[in-house]
Design a protein around this motif. Sequence first.
Motif, mmCIF file in Angstrom:
data_model
loop_
_atom_site.group_PDB
_atom_site.id
_atom_site.type_symbol
_atom_site.label_atom_id
_atom_site.label_comp_id
_atom_site.label_asym_id
_atom_site.label_seq_id
_atom_site.Cartn_x
_atom_site.Cartn_y
_atom_site.Cartn_z
ATOM 1 N N ARG A 1 0.841 -1.211 0.000
ATOM 2 C CA ARG A 1 0.000 0.000 0.000
ATOM 3 C C ARG A 1 0.874 1.258 0.000
ATOM 4 N N ALA A 2 1.952 1.242 0.776
ATOM 5 C CA ALA A 2 2.864 2.389 0.820
ATOM 6 C C ALA A 2 3.516 2.606 -0.539
ATOM 7 N N LEU A 3 3.855 1.522 -1.214
ATOM 8 C CA LEU A 3 4.449 1.646 -2.548
ATOM 9 C C LEU A 3 3.446 2.218 -3.550
ATOM 10 N N GLY B 1 3.696 5.680 -5.623
ATOM 11 C CA GLY B 1 3.486 5.756 -7.066
ATOM 12 C C GLY B 1 2.438 6.797 -7.434
ATOM 13 N N MET B 2 1.390 6.882 -6.636
ATOM 14 C CA MET B 2 0.343 7.882 -6.895
ATOM 15 C C MET B 2 0.908 9.297 -6.755
ATOM 16 N N LYS B 3 1.694 9.511 -5.712
ATOM 17 C CA LYS B 3 2.292 10.842 -5.506
ATOM 18 C C LYS B 3 3.268 11.182 -6.629
ATOM 19 N N GLN B 4 4.096 10.219 -6.992
ATOM 20 C CA GLN B 4 5.068 10.453 -8.071
ATOM 21 C C GLN B 4 4.348 10.727 -9.385
ATOM 22 N N GLY B 5 3.282 9.971 -9.651
ATOM 23 C CA GLY B 5 2.496 10.188 -10.871
ATOM 24 C C GLY B 5 1.878 11.572 -10.899
ATOM 25 N N LYS C 1 1.397 4.544 -14.349
ATOM 26 C CA LYS C 1 2.737 4.341 -14.917
ATOM 27 C C LYS C 1 3.810 4.439 -13.825
ATOM 28 N N ALA C 2 3.696 5.434 -12.955
ATOM 29 C CA ALA C 2 4.677 5.613 -11.879
ATOM 30 C C ALA C 2 4.636 4.428 -10.909
ATOM 31 N N THR C 3 3.436 3.951 -10.595
ATOM 32 C CA THR C 3 3.300 2.808 -9.689
ATOM 33 C C THR C 3 3.922 1.560 -10.307
ATOM 34 N N MET C 4 3.631 1.330 -11.567
ATOM 35 C CA MET C 4 4.209 0.165 -12.251
ATOM 36 C C MET C 4 5.733 0.257 -12.295
ATOM 37 N N LYS C 5 6.226 1.473 -12.496
ATOM 38 C CA LYS C 5 7.670 1.671 -12.555
ATOM 39 C C LYS C 5 8.316 1.323 -11.210
ATOM 40 N N ILE C 6 7.676 1.723 -10.124
ATOM 41 C CA ILE C 6 8.211 1.419 -8.791
ATOM 42 C C ILE C 6 8.269 -0.082 -8.577
ATOM 43 N N PHE C 7 7.184 -0.768 -8.901
ATOM 44 C CA PHE C 7 7.168 -2.226 -8.725
ATOM 45 C C PHE C 7 8.171 -2.913 -9.653
#
Length: 131
Positions: A4-6, A10-14, A50-56
């Motif tokens: 959830r933190a990740l 990702g949401m913030k980075q996006g 996209k940012a969330t996927m990139k983090i994972f």
Amino acid sequence: RHVRALIDQGMKQGKRDFEEELRRTSGTKYVDTTKLSDAERQTLQQYQQKATMKIFAEIEQSRRDVEYRKRKFEQRERAQEDEEKEKEKKEMEHDKKWREVTRVEKRVGNWREFQGGGGAAGSGKKKSRWG
């Protein structure tokens, strides 16, 4: 909890990426994300996904790298152990050949001949250095 933190990260980075893109395209310093059109909201969601996927993906890549390095380390250790075993085996074979009865007798016999002076060059006794 960690996942959830990740996702939140990702949401913030996006959102930051989306705002940066809006600032670049609109030429303004401040962008109000509370007043977005439906198309802009969809674009924001795409940036966030996209940012969330990139983090994972980065986490997965680092996990694979660690796993790869661990396998390589274990492989080197096994090779080193095999090399040590082979070295010990060769050393034991060498000792075994060195201690063969016929060889030992030959060496001891050669030494006895030397001591006794039984060779053609000697006179039967070993000459003393001082006498």
